[in-house]
Design a protein around this motif. Structure first.
Motif, PDB file in Angstrom:
ATOM      1  N   GLY A 150       4.545   2.193   1.406  1.00 57.47           N
ATOM      2  CA  GLY A 150       5.500   2.959   0.624  1.00 57.47           C
ATOM      3  C   GLY A 150       6.633   2.126   0.080  1.00 57.47           C
ATOM      4  N   SER A 166       0.839  -1.188   0.000  1.00 62.43           N
ATOM      5  CA  SER A 166       0.000   0.000   0.000  1.00 62.43           C
ATOM      6  C   SER A 166       0.874   1.236   0.000  1.00 62.43           C
ATOM      7  N   PRO A 167       0.479   2.277  -0.731  1.00 61.49           N
ATOM      8  CA  PRO A 167       1.238   3.525  -0.689  1.00 61.49           C
ATOM      9  C   PRO A 167       1.128   4.234   0.653  1.00 61.49           C
ATOM     10  N   LYS A 168       0.123   3.872   1.465  1.00 62.40           N
ATOM     11  CA  LYS A 168      -0.100   4.543   2.743  1.00 62.40           C
ATOM     12  C   LYS A 168      -0.382   3.516   3.833  1.00 62.40           C
ATOM     13  N   TRP A 198       2.506   3.760 -10.492  1.00 63.29           N
ATOM     14  CA  TRP A 198       2.527   3.982  -9.042  1.00 63.29           C
ATOM     15  C   TRP A 198       3.802   3.458  -8.389  1.00 63.29           C
ATOM     16  N   VAL A 241      -2.794  -4.276  -3.943  1.00 59.85           N
ATOM     17  CA  VAL A 241      -2.703  -2.929  -3.384  1.00 59.85           C
ATOM     18  C   VAL A 241      -3.945  -2.691  -2.529  1.00 59.85           C
ATOM     19  N   LEU A 290      -4.920   8.241  -5.292  1.00 57.80           N
ATOM     20  CA  LEU A 290      -3.877   7.343  -5.776  1.00 57.80           C
ATOM     21  C   LEU A 290      -4.344   6.435  -6.907  1.00 57.80           C
TER      22      LEU A 290
END
Length: 275
Positions: free
Chosen positions: A128, A8-10, A165, A145, A156
């Protein structure tokens, strides 16, 4: 066999919870599953009911070249776990730096794990970009994701849809194509969450492989040191089973005992010395 990465980006999106449930549900179906915690928070073990006092781990000791088979911990869910291990922030930073300098410290053992055609390997990655995930990127068959149905996650979605991404370059773009999305803690009675869900479905199409509803039973189960593996456990349990079905279908997982040896679509990179 498949390497499935939960990313996950966050943070705070429930990624570890999803990774643990998918691992346990696949094991429940008879698959041999090994789950690896790449996150210094070392939380994956707790999902499987391992005690807080259990401090042993794998990635946190990687510079000492531990034997992964000896580091595995059996759980009551049929999943073998390689915890990160209990380390302080400085030790975690040193591990990240070591992996950046020598990715083979991690890539070599994971390649050995994947050599068994009966084994499914699941990664729980920190939020991240990380050196551990970067090292394993060429081996990954499917990236799940995990996002929330909120404004931050909605921002996102276009990056994920465009396969950018993970950054620039052919390798990152190719890996991005292996990404699918699961929306977590979705409340369709909330206008924003409903709008994000509809927008994700329209933008991502078939790459949106599932959504898990907001359900207090998930947090209560973690407090009881158990997973929700029965449809009678509530709506979130039903959604988690549907997500697992979608992942298995995406990877075309054969019934246990019938898996054939196959190469990742990135395996050819090794022939060109790009791993």
């Amino acid at each position: 066999m498949p390497l499935i990465a939960f990313v996950s980006p966050k943070g705070g999106v429930g990624k570890t919870t999803l990774a643990a449930h998918v691992a346990a549900l696949l094991a429940q179906r008879g698959h041999q599953v090994l789950a690896i915690d790449l996150d210094p928070q070392n939380a994956l073990r707790l999902q499987f009911g391992l005690p807080l006092r259990e401090e042993s781990g794998f990635l946190g000791e990687i510079t000492r070249r531990p034997l992964w088979r000896q580091a595995m911990i059996e759980t009551g869910y049929g999943v073998r776990v390689l915890p990160y291990g209990t380390v302080d922030p400085l030790a975690a930073l040193e591990t990240a730096q070591a992996l950046q300098a020598e990715p083979e410290l991690l890539v070599g053992p994971v390649r050995e794990m994947l050599a068994d055609p009966e084994r499914i390997v699941i990664l729980d990655s920190p939020p991240g970009p990380t050196s551990a995930m970067s090292a394993l990127l060429p081996l990954v068959d499917l990236m799940v994701v995990v996002l929330l149905a909120d404004a931050a996650s909605a921002a996102l979605i276009p990056q994920i849809a465009s396969n950018r991404w993970l950054g620039r370059g052919r390798l990152a773009t190719r890996a991005g194509e292996r990404g699918v999305v699961v929306l977590n803690q979705v409340d369709l009675d909330a206008p924003l969450a409903s709008a994000v869900f509809d927008g994700a479905a329209e933008t991502l199409g078939a790459r949106l492989v599932g959504a898990v509803c907001r359900d207090e039973a998930v947090a209560e189960a973690l407090g009881d040191k158990r997973l929700l593996l029965d449809a009678r456990d509530g709506p979130a349990a039903e959604d988690l089973r549907a997500v697992t079905d979608a992942i298995a279908a995406r990877l075309r997982l054969a019934p246990p005992g019938q898996q054939g040896r196959r190469r990742s679509s990135f395996a050819a990179l090794s022939d060109w010395g790009l791993r």
